[in-house]
Design a protein around this motif. Sequence first.
Motif, PDB file in Angstrom:
ATOM      1  N   ASN A 252       0.822  -1.216   0.000  1.00 58.53           N
ATOM      2  CA  ASN A 252       0.000   0.000   0.000  1.00 58.53           C
ATOM      3  C   ASN A 252       0.855   1.265   0.000  1.00 58.53           C
ATOM      4  O   ASN A 252       0.408   2.324  -0.451  1.00 58.53           O
ATOM      5  CB  ASN A 252      -0.929   0.004   1.209  1.00 58.53           C
ATOM      6  CG  ASN A 252      -2.034  -1.036   1.097  1.00 58.53           C
ATOM      7  OD1 ASN A 252      -2.425  -1.431   0.002  1.00 58.53           O
ATOM      8  ND2 ASN A 252      -2.525  -1.509   2.246  1.00 58.53           N
ATOM      9  N   LYS A 253       2.073   1.164   0.508  1.00 54.66           N
ATOM     10  CA  LYS A 253       2.973   2.313   0.544  1.00 54.66           C
ATOM     11  C   LYS A 253       3.851   2.430  -0.703  1.00 54.66           C
ATOM     12  O   LYS A 253       4.554   3.423  -0.884  1.00 54.66           O
ATOM     13  CB  LYS A 253       3.900   2.216   1.767  1.00 54.66           C
ATOM     14  CG  LYS A 253       3.193   2.307   3.109  1.00 54.66           C
ATOM     15  CD  LYS A 253       4.203   2.139   4.237  1.00 54.66           C
ATOM     16  CE  LYS A 253       3.544   2.211   5.600  1.00 54.66           C
ATOM     17  NZ  LYS A 253       4.529   2.006   6.700  1.00 54.66           N
ATOM     18  N   SER A 254       3.820   1.420  -1.546  1.00 60.16           N
ATOM     19  CA  SER A 254       4.775   1.334  -2.657  1.00 60.16           C
ATOM     20  C   SER A 254       4.467   2.283  -3.812  1.00 60.16           C
ATOM     21  O   SER A 254       5.364   2.702  -4.537  1.00 60.16           O
ATOM     22  CB  SER A 254       4.829  -0.097  -3.184  1.00 60.16           C
ATOM     23  OG  SER A 254       3.598  -0.432  -3.821  1.00 60.16           O
ATOM     24  N   GLY A 255       3.190   2.573  -4.027  1.00 61.75           N
ATOM     25  CA  GLY A 255       2.821   3.427  -5.148  1.00 61.75           C
ATOM     26  C   GLY A 255       2.686   2.692  -6.467  1.00 61.75           C
ATOM     27  O   GLY A 255       2.652   3.321  -7.533  1.00 61.75           O
ATOM     28  N   ALA A 271      10.143  -6.449  -7.205  1.00 65.28           N
ATOM     29  CA  ALA A 271       9.969  -5.515  -8.325  1.00 65.28           C
ATOM     30  C   ALA A 271       8.724  -4.673  -8.067  1.00 65.28           C
ATOM     31  O   ALA A 271       7.668  -5.205  -7.738  1.00 65.28           O
ATOM     32  CB  ALA A 271       9.831  -6.274  -9.639  1.00 65.28           C
ATOM     33  N   ILE A 272       8.880  -3.352  -8.206  1.00 63.95           N
ATOM     34  CA  ILE A 272       7.759  -2.435  -7.984  1.00 63.95           C
ATOM     35  C   ILE A 272       7.528  -1.616  -9.245  1.00 63.95           C
ATOM     36  O   ILE A 272       8.417  -0.895  -9.708  1.00 63.95           O
ATOM     37  CB  ILE A 272       8.024  -1.476  -6.815  1.00 63.95           C
ATOM     38  CG1 ILE A 272       8.478  -2.240  -5.582  1.00 63.95           C
ATOM     39  CG2 ILE A 272       6.771  -0.674  -6.495  1.00 63.95           C
ATOM     40  CD1 ILE A 272       8.847  -1.339  -4.448  1.00 63.95           C
ATOM     41  N   LYS A 273       6.326  -1.727  -9.774  1.00 61.00           N
ATOM     42  CA  LYS A 273       5.965  -0.992 -10.989  1.00 61.00           C
ATOM     43  C   LYS A 273       5.460   0.399 -10.595  1.00 61.00           C
ATOM     44  O   LYS A 273       4.273   0.652 -10.513  1.00 61.00           O
ATOM     45  CB  LYS A 273       4.899  -1.764 -11.769  1.00 61.00           C
ATOM     46  CG  LYS A 273       4.568  -1.173 -13.124  1.00 61.00           C
ATOM     47  CD  LYS A 273       3.510  -2.012 -13.813  1.00 61.00           C
ATOM     48  CE  LYS A 273       3.102  -1.412 -15.152  1.00 61.00           C
ATOM     49  NZ  LYS A 273       2.048  -2.214 -15.816  1.00 61.00           N
ATOM     50  N   THR A 274       6.406   1.322 -10.402  1.00 65.61           N
ATOM     51  CA  THR A 274       6.058   2.674  -9.962  1.00 65.61           C
ATOM     52  C   THR A 274       5.801   3.628 -11.124  1.00 65.61           C
ATOM     53  O   THR A 274       5.193   4.679 -10.947  1.00 65.61           O
ATOM     54  CB  THR A 274       7.181   3.257  -9.097  1.00 65.61           C
ATOM     55  OG1 THR A 274       8.397   3.280  -9.861  1.00 65.61           O
ATOM     56  CG2 THR A 274       7.394   2.432  -7.838  1.00 65.61           C
ATOM     57  N   GLY A 275       6.325   3.282 -12.312  1.00 66.82           N
ATOM     58  CA  GLY A 275       6.174   4.160 -13.466  1.00 66.82           C
ATOM     59  C   GLY A 275       7.124   5.339 -13.463  1.00 66.82           C
ATOM     60  O   GLY A 275       6.989   6.262 -14.277  1.00 66.82           O
TER      61      GLY A 275
END
Length: 322
Positions: A252-255, A271-275
Amino acid sequence: LRRRGKQARRCKNDVLRKETMIMEENKTMTNEQLESKLKSLRVKATLTKILTYCAAAAMILMWFFMENLAMGLVFLVIAVVFAYLSSKSSSTLKKLLSDNIISGVLKEALGDAVVYNPWGKVEPGSMVFPFSYNKVTGSDHIKAVYKGLNIELSDMELINEEEYTDADGNTQRSSTTYFKGQWLICDFGKELSGEVRLSANDKKLRKQHKNDSVEMENETFNNRFLVTAKNAQEAYYILTPHMMEYILTMANKSGGDVYLSFLRDGKMHVAIKTGRDFFELGKSKANTDNLRQKFLNELKWFTDIVDTLRVEDTLYKKETNA
């Protein structure tokens, strides 16, 4: 030949002296001077990028609509020149941020045993994605020994490039970026309890993995993630109720969409898909204190997840006495 060799060495030495002088000048800049230079480089990079697009559009107009090959070539040259100037300004901006802000932030967040390459990237590992890709690009590669653990982190883009034949029989290429964000690899240095992967919940993936998907007892978790494992017991052992609640909180905090792989060899991939990219000046006012805090906050999500998971006993394979 000797004379040419001396001239080449002299030119090389002059370039090295000039680069050294620039580095020394950057180190002695005040915050106000640094902020002014960052703003100036951002304006140059943005302006030359816009001019590159304008020249490229004019080239297309001349070639395909007005059939003026000569003027098209002129605009092509102009576009190449502005593209080079834009790239040069962006590289200089990145180097300035690296020398004056990023290097200090990394040492503060990760300790002294850290190596930073603005143009490097990690090698992506085994992950379950709802897409396929055949090209990987990245930047801001960080290698560090954080609290005794080897970690790597970088920006990452996963791209799928394809060739196809259009209605006129011409070969065309398409490029689709499916993932843009950050990728972390943490080596816990011990064998893990199993191999478990978490993916953003996706109907297509659920159909593909109906034979190895694992339903957890937490409904909120199941709605957010698809869990896959060859052995369901390994998933239950690693993903305790406490672990699932923590992962949900961090997600929820990852964006963005979060993907995780716990691999038996001791490595965890996140892996975080933040864009977006790390350590970017963006549209901010280039205030050095604000930038330092912004960069520290970007790193904190990753250090927090390492800090929490490294002490989870259920993550590691239990040693059996002979």
